[in-house]
Every structure is written in C-alpha cells, then in structure tokens.
Design a protein around this motif. Structure first.
Motif, PDB file in Angstrom:
ATOM      1  N   ARG A   1      -4.438   4.378   6.683  1.00  0.00           N
ATOM      2  CA  ARG A   1      -3.209   3.931   7.351  1.00  0.00           C
ATOM      3  C   ARG A   1      -1.970   4.395   6.584  1.00  0.00           C
ATOM      4  O   ARG A   1      -0.937   4.688   7.195  1.00  0.00           O
ATOM      5  N   ALA A   2      -2.087   4.485   5.248  1.00  0.00           N
ATOM      6  CA  ALA A   2      -0.953   4.941   4.428  1.00  0.00           C
ATOM      7  C   ALA A   2      -0.875   6.459   4.347  1.00  0.00           C
ATOM      8  O   ALA A   2       0.040   6.990   3.702  1.00  0.00           O
ATOM      9  N   GLY A   3      -1.817   7.176   4.978  1.00  0.00           N
ATOM     10  CA  GLY A   3      -1.795   8.627   4.968  1.00  0.00           C
ATOM     11  C   GLY A   3      -2.274   9.245   3.672  1.00  0.00           C
ATOM     12  O   GLY A   3      -1.946  10.400   3.369  1.00  0.00           O
ATOM     13  N   ALA A   4      -3.073   8.500   2.888  1.00  0.00           N
ATOM     14  CA  ALA A   4      -3.555   9.020   1.607  1.00  0.00           C
ATOM     15  C   ALA A   4      -4.586  10.124   1.832  1.00  0.00           C
ATOM     16  O   ALA A   4      -5.457   9.983   2.691  1.00  0.00           O
TER      17      ALA A   4
ATOM     18  N   ARG B   1      -0.938  -4.517  -5.351  1.00  0.00           N
ATOM     19  CA  ARG B   1      -0.498  -3.182  -4.937  1.00  0.00           C
ATOM     20  C   ARG B   1      -1.659  -2.202  -5.011  1.00  0.00           C
ATOM     21  O   ARG B   1      -2.461  -2.231  -5.957  1.00  0.00           O
ATOM     22  N   VAL B   2      -1.741  -1.323  -4.006  1.00  0.00           N
ATOM     23  CA  VAL B   2      -2.727  -0.246  -3.972  1.00  0.00           C
ATOM     24  C   VAL B   2      -1.948   1.045  -3.760  1.00  0.00           C
ATOM     25  O   VAL B   2      -1.195   1.158  -2.773  1.00  0.00           O
ATOM     26  N   GLU B   3      -2.122   2.014  -4.674  1.00  0.00           N
ATOM     27  CA  GLU B   3      -1.376   3.268  -4.595  1.00  0.00           C
ATOM     28  C   GLU B   3      -2.324   4.453  -4.535  1.00  0.00           C
ATOM     29  O   GLU B   3      -3.306   4.502  -5.270  1.00  0.00           O
TER      30      GLU B   3
ATOM     31  N   VAL C   1       0.868  -1.180   0.000  1.00  0.00           N
ATOM     32  CA  VAL C   1       0.000   0.000   0.000  1.00  0.00           C
ATOM     33  C   VAL C   1       0.901   1.226   0.000  1.00  0.00           C
ATOM     34  O   VAL C   1       1.668   1.443   0.962  1.00  0.00           O
ATOM     35  N   ASP C   2       0.829   2.015  -1.067  1.00  0.00           N
ATOM     36  CA  ASP C   2       1.705   3.174  -1.219  1.00  0.00           C
ATOM     37  C   ASP C   2       0.957   4.465  -0.958  1.00  0.00           C
ATOM     38  O   ASP C   2      -0.177   4.654  -1.404  1.00  0.00           O
ATOM     39  N   GLY C   3       1.610   5.347  -0.236  1.00  0.00           N
ATOM     40  CA  GLY C   3       1.097   6.666   0.097  1.00  0.00           C
ATOM     41  C   GLY C   3       2.177   7.414   0.836  1.00  0.00           C
ATOM     42  O   GLY C   3       3.360   7.017   0.803  1.00  0.00           O
ATOM     43  N   PRO C   4       1.835   8.481   1.534  1.00  0.00           N
ATOM     44  CA  PRO C   4       2.852   9.179   2.347  1.00  0.00           C
ATOM     45  C   PRO C   4       3.513   8.269   3.371  1.00  0.00           C
ATOM     46  O   PRO C   4       4.673   8.476   3.727  1.00  0.00           O
ATOM     47  N   ARG C   5       2.776   7.243   3.859  1.00  0.00           N
ATOM     48  CA  ARG C   5       3.343   6.281   4.813  1.00  0.00           C
ATOM     49  C   ARG C   5       3.160   4.856   4.258  1.00  0.00           C
ATOM     50  O   ARG C   5       2.268   4.121   4.677  1.00  0.00           O
ATOM     51  N   PRO C   6       3.972   4.457   3.283  1.00  0.00           N
ATOM     52  CA  PRO C   6       3.784   3.146   2.644  1.00  0.00           C
ATOM     53  C   PRO C   6       4.063   1.997   3.609  1.00  0.00           C
ATOM     54  O   PRO C   6       4.836   2.128   4.569  1.00  0.00           O
TER      55      PRO C   6
END
Length: 382
Positions: free
Chosen positions: A306-309, A378-380, A258-263
């Motif tokens: 959770r990833a900060g998206a 993967r989730v971005e 899971v990709d985001g500000p906090r992957p």
C-alpha cells in the motif's frame, strides 16, 4: 650474601595420588564436552547471524519457521549440559596444572598456553551464558558482543589444544586402547562409574531445563528460569511494558506510520478493519525459551504494498519503547515479504496485552524474539 629463594620455589610440588586423573578418563569426558562445545559454537553463529546479518541480510531465509526455535534451544541445552562435563574434565586434569617444571619445551609451552586460554574462556562462556538465561547482568559490559568474541577465542584455543594433544587423544580414543590394559582392573570399573555419573548429571540438567523450549518436557522444567506456559496470555515475557517505559498514556492516541513512496498513517480501528490473517508461529528468545502461539493481524507485505515499497526493500521498524538496544529493528525483505509475517493485533484470540506489545507487534518466522518488535509505531521501507 646468599639471597633466600622465593617461597614458591622452596615449597615442594603437590602430589596427587588419586586414581582416574589420567589421559584415558580425560579423553572419554573430552569427547562429550567437545561435542557440546561444537553444537554451542555452530548454533551460536546462527543466532548471531540472525541478529546481526550485515551484508548477508538479503539471503537470510524465513523458513523453516521453527528454525531459530530449534537452533537456539540446542544452543542453550548444549551449553547447560557442558557445565557438569567441564567440571568433570577439570577434575581429571587439574593435577597437571601443578606439574614441574612449568615449561619443558616449545610444545609443552603451547600446551600450557592453550590450556590456560581454554579453561578461562570456557568458564567465562558458560558462566555468562547461564547469567544471560537468568537475565541477570552483574557485569559492566554488553553480553552479546563479548560472549560472541570470547566464543571465537574458546574455539581457537580448543583447536590448538587438540592439535597439541592429538597423539595422546589418538592413543586413548577407543575403549580398548594401548596402555589402558595395563591399568589395575579396579580403575577401569571406577572409570565406568565416574563416566556414568557424569553422563547422568549432564542428562539431568538437560532434561530439567530443556522443557522451556522443547515443550513435551515442559512438565520436567524444574531448573530453567522460564516455563513456556507461564506469563500473560499463556506466553512468557522478557521485557514488560513498564520496563520498556510504555505507559497507557503513550498509546492513547496511537497511530501507525508506514513510510514509503506513498506514506500513510492508520489508527488502530483502521488497522483492525483491514483484512486479518491468523498464523501459528513460535516466539523463541535468545535465553532459550520458546512457545508456539496463535497470532492474528495484518500481513506486513500488504502494508508495504500500500505504501508502494519495492519488493526488495530493507524494512525498519521502530517501537514506542523509550530505550533499549532493540528499540529500532531492521527486517530483510525475505521476512517482510513472507505471508506469515504479521503486524499482530491479537494473541491466542485475545487483544494483545500491554506486556505483549499492545497495540501492535511484529511476529515473523525463524527470527529471534528480540527482533519481534513490540509496541510498533512506525514501519519504513528503506
């Protein structure tokens, strides 16, 4: 020296003596065919917009959750009903294709041009649509963009044809219209018999195929290539794991990224340990079949939080499948933030089978089946 005339010029024009090749019959069938084409066109636009939203991605609604199921079911049902209607329409008007002279005026030339384009595009749309329902692609081009483009050609040709033929359509629109009273009484009886037979044929093909989407008619689903109850875990499958190139070895060491500000990454056991939600959502495919099922998994918006998206982020989902046009899918934030949108792990109380996307797949309301990505890796948040 006198040159001989071409063979076509020397042959006499054929004469058609059969009854009911008249404007009244053509108009009566044309009303039904026009309605079917209109429903097909509007629902086709909806399907194309949901699959290729472009700049409208941010405004696409995730509700009603059954929206795509209804619209695409109507699309396929109206297209199927249009087949006998088009054949009957062509039967009523085909003698005019042999009329001489070929062109009598500018208006007549426009009429001939509109008819040629209209017939060619209508035959192409119905034939390619039926082949797509059967998932048989003997042609070298991509179905979706070509079918969509030719749909616009068909609509334009239909509008031009209606404009040119408006006086005749107006004269024969009503049941008792000027000019029809002078026809022999037996023609009126035969016309009613013909229209009844055409209506029954259109109704029969609709009733025996609509059950793949309208489940109360599932018992009559005799001509459709899909039955809503047939398939692994009681749900049909369009693309199997083997067809997608997803093998047990490919998911042996599976991790969800899971990709985001906090992957972060999750194993399957870690994903199972997260709060699980259960929803009842239909899966509806462009081929016209649909079926509601019970899905269990983790809400996509919880994974993104959770990833900060950010809440308005566009989401990209990537599958493990090795090839295919929908290996990578984008999801507007209206779907990603919907509480019904899950990264599903279970189907109808059982762990997902490989063909249904094990170990994890997307399920969201009001989306085409091709966008309910299986074998998610993967989730971005873009």
């Amino acid at each position: 020296m006198k040159l001989p005339l071409p063979l076509a010029a020397r042959l006499p024009a054929p004469r058609f003596r059969g009854r009911l090749h008249d404007a009244r019959t053509a108009t009566a069938i044309g009303r039904w065919l026009g309605a079917a084409v209109a429903v097909c066109f509007v629902t086709g636009l909806i399907s194309h917009l949901l699959q290729h939203p472009g700049p409208l991605a941010d405004v696409l609604p995730s509700r009603p959750l059954w929206g795509y199921r209804v619209s695409q079911g109507l699309h396929v049902a109206s297209g199927t009903a249009a087949v006998p209607l088009l054949l009957a329409k062509l039967w009523t008007v085909y003698p005019r294709l042999f009329a001489r002279p070929v062109v009598r005026s500018v208006r007549h030339a426009l009429e001939r041009l509109s008819v040629a384009v209209l017939v060619a595009t209508a035959l192409f749309e119905l034939a390619s649509g039926l082949l797509n329902i059967a998932q048989w692609y003997p042609y070298p081009f991509s179905f979706v963009p070509v079918h969509f483009a030719v749909g616009w050609l068909l609509t334009g040709a239909l509008v031009l044809h209606l404009a040119v033929k408006a006086p005749e359509i107006r004269a024969h629109w009503r049941r008792r219209s000027p000019g029809t009273l002078a026809l022999p009484a037996e023609d009126d009886v035969d016309r009613r018999s013909l229209l009844t037979a055409v209506g029954l044929a259109a109704g029969a093909v609709t009733v025996t195929t609509a059950g793949q989407s309208f489940t109360p008619l599932a018992a009559l689903d005799l001509l459709a290539p899909r039955h809503p109850d047939h398939g692994p875990q009681g749900l049909p499958v369009n693309r199997t794991a083997a067809q997608a190139g997803v093998t047990p070895g490919a998911v042996r060491d599976w991790r969800l990224r899971v990709d985001g500000p906090r992957p972060y990454t999750l194993t399957l056991d870690e994903l199972r340990a997260l709060p699980q939600r259960e929803v009842v959502l239909p899966i509806a495919c462009v081929e016209g079949w649909s079926r509601s099922a019970r899905w269990t998994g983790v809400r996509v918006r919880d994974l993104l939080d959770r990833a900060g998206a950010p809440p308005g982020a566009l989401i990209r989902v990537t599958s493990l499948q090795a090839h295919g046009a929908y290996r990578v899918m984008t999801m507007p934030h209206t779907y990603a933030q919907d509480p019904l949108t899950l990264l599903a792990l279970r189907l109808n109380g059982e762990e997902l089978s490989y063909d249904h996307g094990y170990p994890a797949r997307i399920i969201a309301p009001n989306r085409p089946g091709v966008l309910q990505t299986k074998w998610v890796a993967r989730v971005e948040a873009l």
